[in-house]
Design an enzyme around this catalytic site. Structure first.
Site, PDB file in Angstrom:
ATOM      1  N   CYS A 224       0.818  -1.220   0.000  1.00  0.00           N
ATOM      2  CA  CYS A 224       0.000   0.000   0.000  1.00  0.00           C
ATOM      3  C   CYS A 224       0.847   1.264   0.000  1.00  0.00           C
ATOM      4  O   CYS A 224       0.314   2.358  -0.193  1.00  0.00           O
ATOM      5  CB  CYS A 224      -0.937  -0.001   1.193  1.00  0.00           C
TER       6      CYS A 224
ATOM      7  N   HIS B  16      -9.113   3.592  -2.047  1.00  0.00           N
ATOM      8  CA  HIS B  16      -7.752   3.088  -1.873  1.00  0.00           C
ATOM      9  C   HIS B  16      -7.348   2.195  -3.051  1.00  0.00           C
ATOM     10  O   HIS B  16      -7.252   0.983  -2.907  1.00  0.00           O
ATOM     11  CB  HIS B  16      -7.665   2.342  -0.543  1.00  0.00           C
TER      12      HIS B  16
END
Ligand SMILES: [Zn+2]
Lengths: 386, 116
Positions: free
Chosen positions: A85, A334
């Site tokens: 991430c 995201h």
């Protein structure tokens, strides 16, 4: 080290881009950033692209080269970087380093991900590539599960309540409603959050960021800046990357991330500023409780007070330190590899004074991007050019 | 499966012959001193709960088992491990004593000990 500025930004909306290939999202964002900057393509000396799971979900690698090719960039190094991430934040930092070290005078950082076309179980399996698959994954632990573990400790040690954590969700979802790039803004009550599906105790569905497609890009250039600039430049005061534990057992404390703490400390030292100098922050709220923990790890909020500060409005746009006025990962979305660059995009808009949820007089902004079980972290500090 | 009492079960670990550091078996070198001389040892599968959660949305390979409880346990012997917890412990305080019901590498299952 040379002084480096952000001179152009671009982004697709975060959300669903069904049928659009990932490289086209990346190229769209990068072209927008190049147009925004006014910098001639021939001056770009490097491209870094952050992506995490295009291999397993799209069967596509060499994305950096594909994007450089479609952008018609010169015959320059185009490099994909990966840190789960935190891939986007790592791409940004590498572009900054390439210029700061004198390797080139201008560079592009882009982050991209597509996820919504894949089945839920396929996405979960791909994301779990960032977990320790020897010691942790055989238990059936998931990433929401990791934050469930952290939440329980935070609640027991500091008395953090459901209402405090829900305040984070309500704040970020409300900001998402006004951010044109956000995927899932919403006007929620505590009851709505409590009534959403149970994911892993104590996390409900609204405590979790959505699955997203999207891309974001920025153009960076060395000072002295080219004379053909079209936008107000933003100074990069610091950009730091750290490693943390690659498995659960490596964390001495499950409700703090070493990588965040050390990245923030180094970034403040590099920039020569204190946490109280920061006006606006985009931090890695992949889950609601993560915003509580991150705000403490970054030194913005006293240890154990992250939940209380959220409930008291001290992390709102008009509070002591504005946290995630974009809506954060919870509401903006995201798209994993794009997130870190998207955070830079949002802070630049704040420092230009053109954000939909503008922090009045914002001068210094921060981004925080965290990957895996806290194994990779980037923190950057940006300042409105005088 | 042996008929041993749960608290008699042991977990395989690696102990560094050079410096004594104890770690899980998934290592090729000692993280304390980089020695490759790692000796297999067995340690008691007892410890304390650091934290736990109940997974209700599981990865595909565990879907048929959901909901299930995952716990992080600090073994008395030192290493921190991630495993399953047998019973649902919603009111359980962290720090509770646990011992293993099963100590297979792919099936590490703990239960709360009655008297700590
Ligand atoms: Zn050793």
């Amino acid at each position: 080290m040379r002084d480096v500025c952000i001179v152009g930004i671009g982004s697709t909306p975060f959300g669903r881009h069904a049928g659009t290939p990932i490289e086209q999202l990346a190229v769209r964002a990068a072209a927008e950033a190049l147009r925004d900057s006014g910098v001639d393509r021939g001056r770009i000396g490097a491209l870094y692209l952050g992506n995490f799971i295009s291999g397993p979900l799209n069967g596509k690698e060499i994305l950096a080269g594909i994007v450089g090719d479609q952008l018609g960039l010169p015959n320059i190094p185009c490099t994909k970087v990966e840190g789960a991430c935190a891939s986007g934040g790592i791409a940004f930092r590498h572009a900054w380093m390439a210029i700061a070290s004198g390797q080139c005078d201008a560079a592009v950082a882009v982050g991209a991900e597509t996820m919504t076309h894949a089945a839920g179980a396929q996405v979960t399996a791909a994301l779990n590539c960032a977990m320790d698959n020897e010691d942790d994954a055989p238990s059936g632990l998931t990433f929401p599960g990791l934050f469930g573990l952290a939440w329980r400790i935070h609640a027991q040690r500091y008395g953090t309540t459901r209402a405090q954590v829900s305040a984070v969700v309500r704040k970020n979802k409300a900001y998402g409603l006004r951010n044109p790039l956000a995927q899932m803004g919403a006007d929620l009550t505590d009851a709505d959050i409590a009534a959403s599906a149970a994911i892993c105790d104590p996390l409900q569905l609204f405590d979790c960021c959505p699955t997203s497609d999207g891309a974001a890009a920025v153009v960076l250039a060395a000072r002295p800046l080219p004379s053909d600039l079209q936008s107000v430049p933003v100074d990069i005061l610091a950009s730091v990357q750290t490693r943390g534990a690659a498995r659960i057992a490596g964390h001495p404390d499950l409700c703090s991330f070493d990588a965040t703490v050390s990245a923030a400390q180094r970034a403040y030292a590099m920039a020569g500023i204190a946490p109280t100098d920061v006006d606006v922050v985009e931090l890695h709220d992949c889950f609601s409780i993560a915003e509580v923990i991150d705000s403490e790890d970054l030194g913005l909020v006293p240890r154990g007070q992250g939940g209380a500060w959220a409930l008291e409005g001290r992390t709102a746009v008009d509070g002591q330190v504005a946290i995630n006025p974009s809506g954060g990962l919870l509401a903006k979305g995201h798209p994993v590899g794009a997130t870190g660059v998207g955070q830079i995009y949002e802070i630049v808009r704040q420092l230009r004074g053109t954000h939909a949820n503008q922090v009045r007089g914002a001068k210094i902004g921060m981004t925080h991007n965290l990957g895996g079980t806290g194994v990779a972290c980037t923190v950057s500090l940006l300042r409105r050019a005088a | 499966m042996t008929a041993a009492a749960p608290s008699d079960l042991t977990l395989p670990m690696l102990r560094c012959a050079s410096c004594g550091y104890l770690d899980t078996p998934s290592h090729a070198v000692c993280r304390a001193c980089l020695s490759t001389n790692l000796q297999p040892v067995e340690v008691p599968a007892i410890g304390r709960i650091v934290s736990f959660t109940t997974i209700r949305r599981a990865p595909s390979r565990f879907r048929d088992q959901a909901p299930y409880h995952v716990a992080v346990v600090d073994l008395d012997a030192g290493p921190r491990v991630t495993g399953r917890l047998a019973a649902g412990p919603p009111a359980l305080a962290l720090g509770a004593r646990v011992c293993a019901l099963s100590a297979e590498p792919t099936d590490l299952l703990f239960t709360i000990r009655d008297n700590s």
